[in-house]
Design an enzyme around this catalytic site. Structure first.
Site, PDB file in Angstrom:
ATOM      1  N   SER A 103      -8.468  -0.373   0.286  1.00 21.27           N
ATOM      2  CA  SER A 103      -8.738   1.051   0.023  1.00 21.27           C
ATOM      3  C   SER A 103      -8.787   1.311  -1.482  1.00 21.27           C
ATOM      4  O   SER A 103      -9.660   2.036  -1.970  1.00 21.27           O
ATOM      5  CB  SER A 103      -7.710   1.956   0.708  1.00 21.27           C
ATOM      6  OG  SER A 103      -6.422   1.712   0.196  1.00 21.27           O
ATOM      7  N   ASP A 146      -1.779  -1.318  -6.518  1.00 21.00           N
ATOM      8  CA  ASP A 146      -3.064  -1.701  -5.922  1.00 21.00           C
ATOM      9  C   ASP A 146      -4.224  -1.268  -6.812  1.00 21.00           C
ATOM     10  O   ASP A 146      -5.154  -2.042  -7.063  1.00 21.00           O
ATOM     11  CB  ASP A 146      -3.238  -1.055  -4.542  1.00 21.00           C
ATOM     12  CG  ASP A 146      -2.419  -1.760  -3.473  1.00 21.00           C
ATOM     13  OD1 ASP A 146      -1.563  -2.568  -3.836  1.00 21.00           O
ATOM     14  OD2 ASP A 146      -2.644  -1.487  -2.284  1.00 21.00           O
TER      15      ASP A 146
HETATM   16  O1  PMV Z   1      -0.870  -3.017   1.897  1.00 22.94           O
HETATM   17  P1  PMV Z   1      -1.398  -2.856   0.531  1.00 22.94           P
HETATM   18  O2  PMV Z   1      -2.396  -3.848   0.101  1.00 22.94           O
HETATM   19  O3  PMV Z   1      -1.983  -1.491   0.330  1.00 22.94           O
HETATM   20  O4  PMV Z   1      -0.163  -2.986  -0.492  1.00 22.94           O
HETATM   21  C1  PMV Z   1       0.863  -2.030  -0.489  1.00 22.94           C
HETATM   22  C2  PMV Z   1       1.923  -2.349  -1.500  1.00 22.94           C
HETATM   23  C3  PMV Z   1       3.193  -1.495  -1.393  1.00 22.94           C
HETATM   24  O5  PMV Z   1       4.095  -1.965  -2.393  1.00 22.94           O
HETATM   25  C4  PMV Z   1       3.861  -1.663  -0.042  1.00 22.94           C
HETATM   26  C5  PMV Z   1       2.916  -0.017  -1.615  1.00 22.94           C
HETATM   27  C6  PMV Z   1       2.568   0.341  -3.043  1.00 22.94           C
HETATM   28  O6  PMV Z   1       2.031   1.444  -3.212  1.00 22.94           O
HETATM   29  O7  PMV Z   1       2.840  -0.426  -3.974  1.00 22.94           O
END
Ligand code: PMV
Length: 314
Positions: A103, A146
């Protein structure tokens, strides 16, 4: 007809997912394997959005794409342009909801494409600001990791609110990524940790989060000193803590065990968890192959591989 392209790539969180939401450090790598690129073109034409998983009029976008819609609106708003005569085509091969930053990558790519289309300079701080607003819809409470990693060309050591420290990777080791094929649930997983913390009389989960932060710091040192065995151990400990925080699931645990049994130096989930992907650390290319096969035999739908030595190309 003017058309313009914006690109971004997938990412791998090596250490610190979830803890980074609470201000702990984290380490993440861009993952620009061919299958991991999101590319967006914007061109003049009736408002329309076409992407690998949705084709249609932007007004009718399903809920899952609301964060993308927000990214488009924010870019146009900041450029003081109306949302008209703009067709957008998205080619994203990053599997969505797998902890690979799909995303955020699509939001980065679409923002870049719109800025290119209007010939405007896009400052990195502004890009991060807009993408993180759109990520709030997808994630609830994004740490910013991200958005940063899907737009960055180098690995990052990131802590919310602190200066971003890019660093180069020189470890003689490889990461194997295994996809459980199960949709990850980042928003729910992030919320579930917040709920735990709120309910606990003792700061048990907060302590686990602090330990995850410590492990991320140790991992940075292991990467810098080329200590793959120690990094693997830190990854194993991180997986255990994440599982105790309730963000693993049986498919992830199963792939993590299969990788360790096949000789991985360490393995853990990556990203939001509760599905999505895991990563395993391998000593060399032939170990990598063994681990990949073991993951596929244990039910992984896809595997990817990347070097931890940038000289070989990430
Ligand atoms: O699931 P992904 O790729 O969107 O990664 C999320 C990472 C988290 O640490 C769980 C949330 C964040 O905003 O950092």
């Amino acid at each position: 007809m003017t058309t313009n392209i914006g690109k971004a790539h997938g990412k791998i969180i090596l250490m610190g997912e979830h803890a980074v939401v609470y201000g702990e450090p984290s380490i993440a790598l861009p993952f620009p394997a061919v299958e991991m690129i999101a590319s967006v073109s914007a061109y003049e034409g009736p408002v329309r959005l076409d992407c690998s998983y949705y084709h249609g009029i932007a007004d009718d976008m399903p809920e899952i794409l609301q964060s993308l819609k927000k990214a488009i609106e924010l870019a146009l708003e900041s450029l003081k342009q109306p949302y008209e005569n703009l067709a957008i085509n998205i080619e994203s091969a990053i599997p969505p909801e797998r902890g690979m930053g799909s995303s955020a990558a699509v939001a980065v790519a679409v923002t870049r494409a719109i800025y290119n289309y209007f010939n405007a300079d896009l400052d990195h701080g502004r890009l991060m600001h807009m993408v993180n607003i759109s990520e709030k819809i997808a994630h609830g409470n994004p740490s910013g990791l991200d958005a940063l990693t899907t737009s960055s060309l180098s690995p990052v050591y990131y802590r919310k609110g602190a200066d971003i420290i890019p660093f180069s990777l020189k470890m003689d080791a490889y990461l194997v990524v295994g996809d459980t094929g199960v949709t990850g649930q980042t928003k729910e997983a992030v919320q579930s940790i917040a709920d735990r913390i709120e309910k606990e009389a003792q700061p048990i989960s907060r302590e686990k989060i602090a330990l995850l932060g410590k492990l991320a710091n140790h991992a940075k040192g292991f990467l810098e000193r080329n200590e793959a065995k120690e990094l693997g151990e830190a990854m194993n400990q991180a997986h255990l803590l994440l599982a105790e925080l309730g963000v693993s699931n049986k498919e992830l645990d199963n792939l993590v065990s299969a990788a360790r049994e096949a000789g991985a130096l360490g393995a853990k989930l990556t990203g939001g968890g509760r599905g999505g992907c895991m990563i395993a650390l391998a000593n060399n290319q032939s170990e990598t192959e063994k681990i990949r096969l073991a993951l596929l035999n244990a039910g992984a739908v896809t595997t990817w591989m990347t070097s931890l030595n940038q000289e070989e190309g990430l």
